[in-house]
Design an enzyme around this catalytic site. Structure first.
Site, PDB file in Angstrom:
ATOM      1  N   GLU A   1     -33.089  38.856  35.220  1.00  0.00           N
ATOM      2  CA  GLU A   1     -33.801  37.861  34.207  1.00  0.00           C
ATOM      3  C   GLU A   1     -32.983  37.171  33.594  1.00  0.00           C
ATOM      4  O   GLU A   1     -32.124  36.856  32.681  1.00  0.00           O
ATOM      5  CB  GLU A   1     -33.163  38.996  32.712  1.00  0.00           C
ATOM      6  CG  GLU A   1     -34.266  40.237  32.994  1.00  0.00           C
ATOM      7  CD  GLU A   1     -34.740  41.095  31.130  1.00  0.00           C
ATOM      8  OE1 GLU A   1     -35.683  40.577  30.850  1.00  0.00           O
ATOM      9  OE2 GLU A   1     -33.883  41.415  30.399  1.00  0.00           O
TER      10      GLU A   1
ATOM     11  N   SER B   1     -40.416  35.824  30.324  1.00  0.00           N
ATOM     12  CA  SER B   1     -41.868  35.045  29.690  1.00  0.00           C
ATOM     13  C   SER B   1     -43.229  36.308  30.269  1.00  0.00           C
ATOM     14  O   SER B   1     -43.620  35.584  30.473  1.00  0.00           O
ATOM     15  CB  SER B   1     -41.710  34.380  29.206  1.00  0.00           C
ATOM     16  OG  SER B   1     -40.615  32.955  28.333  1.00  0.00           O
TER      17      SER B   1
ATOM     18  N   HIS C   1     -28.031  43.856  29.084  1.00  0.00           N
ATOM     19  CA  HIS C   1     -29.096  42.923  29.320  1.00  0.00           C
ATOM     20  C   HIS C   1     -28.173  41.873  28.511  1.00  0.00           C
ATOM     21  O   HIS C   1     -26.863  41.646  28.162  1.00  0.00           O
ATOM     22  CB  HIS C   1     -30.041  43.255  27.426  1.00  0.00           C
ATOM     23  CG  HIS C   1     -31.033  42.439  27.087  1.00  0.00           C
ATOM     24  ND1 HIS C   1     -31.576  41.545  26.813  1.00  0.00           N
ATOM     25  CD2 HIS C   1     -32.503  42.213  27.473  1.00  0.00           C
ATOM     26  CE1 HIS C   1     -31.899  40.740  27.033  1.00  0.00           C
ATOM     27  NE2 HIS C   1     -32.817  41.179  27.588  1.00  0.00           N
TER      28      HIS C   1
ATOM     29  N   GLY D   1     -37.842  35.291  26.230  1.00  0.00           N
ATOM     30  CA  GLY D   1     -38.428  34.701  25.239  1.00  0.00           C
ATOM     31  C   GLY D   1     -38.573  33.037  24.643  1.00  0.00           C
ATOM     32  O   GLY D   1     -38.693  32.172  23.782  1.00  0.00           O
TER      33      GLY D   1
ATOM     34  N   LYS E   1     -36.559  45.758  21.320  1.00  0.00           N
ATOM     35  CA  LYS E   1     -34.886  44.928  21.132  1.00  0.00           C
ATOM     36  C   LYS E   1     -34.944  45.125  19.207  1.00  0.00           C
ATOM     37  O   LYS E   1     -35.058  45.882  19.059  1.00  0.00           O
ATOM     38  CB  LYS E   1     -35.357  43.021  20.788  1.00  0.00           C
ATOM     39  CG  LYS E   1     -35.171  42.606  22.344  1.00  0.00           C
ATOM     40  CD  LYS E   1     -35.379  41.331  22.789  1.00  0.00           C
ATOM     41  CE  LYS E   1     -35.995  40.595  24.587  1.00  0.00           C
ATOM     42  NZ  LYS E   1     -35.836  39.357  24.493  1.00  0.00           N
TER      43      LYS E   1
ATOM     44  N   GLU F   1     -28.883  39.702  26.163  1.00  0.00           N
ATOM     45  CA  GLU F   1     -28.096  39.530  24.728  1.00  0.00           C
ATOM     46  C   GLU F   1     -26.422  39.914  24.237  1.00  0.00           C
ATOM     47  O   GLU F   1     -25.882  39.790  23.502  1.00  0.00           O
ATOM     48  CB  GLU F   1     -29.479  39.804  23.571  1.00  0.00           C
ATOM     49  CG  GLU F   1     -30.712  38.664  23.494  1.00  0.00           C
ATOM     50  CD  GLU F   1     -32.153  39.196  24.039  1.00  0.00           C
ATOM     51  OE1 GLU F   1     -32.452  40.425  23.838  1.00  0.00           O
ATOM     52  OE2 GLU F   1     -32.727  38.695  24.255  1.00  0.00           O
TER      53      GLU F   1
ATOM     54  N   ASN G   1     -39.195  46.930  26.618  1.00  0.00           N
ATOM     55  CA  ASN G   1     -37.656  45.608  25.316  1.00  0.00           C
ATOM     56  C   ASN G   1     -38.087  45.330  24.306  1.00  0.00           C
ATOM     57  O   ASN G   1     -37.777  45.020  24.199  1.00  0.00           O
ATOM     58  CB  ASN G   1     -36.306  45.086  26.447  1.00  0.00           C
ATOM     59  CG  ASN G   1     -35.194  45.156  25.438  1.00  0.00           C
ATOM     60  OD1 ASN G   1     -35.241  45.769  25.069  1.00  0.00           O
ATOM     61  ND2 ASN G   1     -34.865  43.862  26.259  1.00  0.00           N
TER      62      ASN G   1
HETATM   63  P1  PGA Z   1     -38.984  38.150  26.729  1.00  0.00           P
HETATM   64  O1  PGA Z   1     -37.687  38.544  26.845  1.00  0.00           O
HETATM   65  O2  PGA Z   1     -40.578  39.385  28.013  1.00  0.00           O
HETATM   66  O3  PGA Z   1     -40.226  38.436  25.541  1.00  0.00           O
HETATM   67  O4  PGA Z   1     -38.790  36.996  27.452  1.00  0.00           O
HETATM   68  C1  PGA Z   1     -37.461  39.593  28.280  1.00  0.00           C
HETATM   69  C2  PGA Z   1     -36.284  40.288  28.417  1.00  0.00           C
HETATM   70  O5  PGA Z   1     -35.579  39.838  26.894  1.00  0.00           O
HETATM   71  O6  PGA Z   1     -35.380  41.103  28.406  1.00  0.00           O
END
Ligand code: PGA
Length: 274
Positions: free
Chosen positions: A182, A228, A110, A188, A27, A112, A25
């Site tokens: 998640e 992460s 997601h 992140g 983003k 976000e 992803n």
């Molecule tokens: P990350 O993000 O691997 O940077 O923690 C995962 C995600 O938001 O799908």
């Protein structure tokens, strides 16, 4: 009121094992030129790992040119979001009909999107049904925040998110979806969940699918962990019984890291716990 739809065609019998699915992803990162350069950099290496299904989810505008790049490879493309109508006066939105020309997967719900764009479980359900209707495979993201985990609300939050996302989805369609667990506190942050914790929740998601449908649907649904994930921790996750892949953010923007994640995922296939 959540409606369970057990109808539809009978899902095909569960496979002997679920094919692991690693999705990157990206983003809101990289221009079109940068996106194509990154795909180009990792494509050949990724394509060597045939036992893993690998999906790249760049920004919308990179999808179309990326299609040509991945055409002769086993690498698939996914979008990071979509609206639930096929067309109409929805300025700025992208529809499933548009997406299905250029990709196979779409990430929906997601955290976000939920946090910054106010998407709720009902919106996500509309999107899940629209994606399935137009032959896109939804990767449905669910997860609790830190306060909810500390208040022992993880199971309640996750089962509500899964149940509402699949409201009125028949068993045949449900068996094809991907669910990404998640936890918000792991996204992140560099603080991944432990493999045991992640597997516990992924197992709980599978039991939720058994409760909503039946064991054969649950045996087909692929459940990813995300938050992460990196080359150093992917093997721990992939050896667990109920984790069928990963949704990778930051590490998917580095060619060498993403290739290692896919390589280690393939290595884990024979070592998977029952
Ligand atoms: P990350 O993000 O691997 O940077 O923690 C995962 C995600 O938001 O799908």
């Amino acid at each position: 009121m959540v409606q369970i739809n057990r109808g539809g065609n009978v899902p095909p019998p569960p496979p002997a094992r679920r094919v692991p699915l690693i999705a990157g992803n990206w983003k809101m990162n990289l221009t079109v030129d940068e996106s194509l350069a990154l795909i180009d950099e990792m494509l050949e290496d990724l394509d060597a790992y045939e036992e893993v299904e690998t999906v790249i989810c760049p920004p919308f505008i990179a999808l179309f040119p990326a299609m040509e790049l991945v055409e002769d490879s086993g690498i698939k493309l996914g979008a990071q979001n979509m609206f639930y109508k096929d067309s109409g006066a929805y300025t700025g939105e992208i529809s499933p009909l548009m997406l299905r020309e250029v990709c196979d997967y779409v990430i929906l719900g997601h955290s976000e999107r939920r946090l910054y764009f106010n998407e709720n479980d009902e919106d996500i359900n509309l999107k899940v049904k629209a994606a399935l209707k137009d032959d896109l495979t939804p990767i449905i993201a669910v997860g609790e925040n830190l306060a909810q985990r500390e208040d022992n609300l993880t199971a309640e939050i996750i089962s509500n998110q899964v149940e509402i996302a699949l409201n009125d989805v028949n068993a045949y369609d449900a068996s094809s979806v991907v669910i990404a667990y998640e936890p918000l506190w792991a996204i992140g942050t560099g603080q991944a969940a432990s493999a045991e914790t992640a597997n516990e929740v992924c197992k709980f998601i599978r039991q939720t699918i058994v409760r909503l449908y039946d064991q054969s649907v649950a045996d087909r649904v692929r459940i990813q962990y995300g938050g992460s994930v990196n080359p150093a921790n992917i093997s721990d996750f992939m050896c667990e019984s109920d984790i069928d892949g990963a949704l990778v953010g930051g590490a998917s923007l580095k060619a060498a890291d993403f290739v290692k994640i896919v390589a280690r995922t393939q290595e884990c296939i024979p070592r998977k716990k029952k």
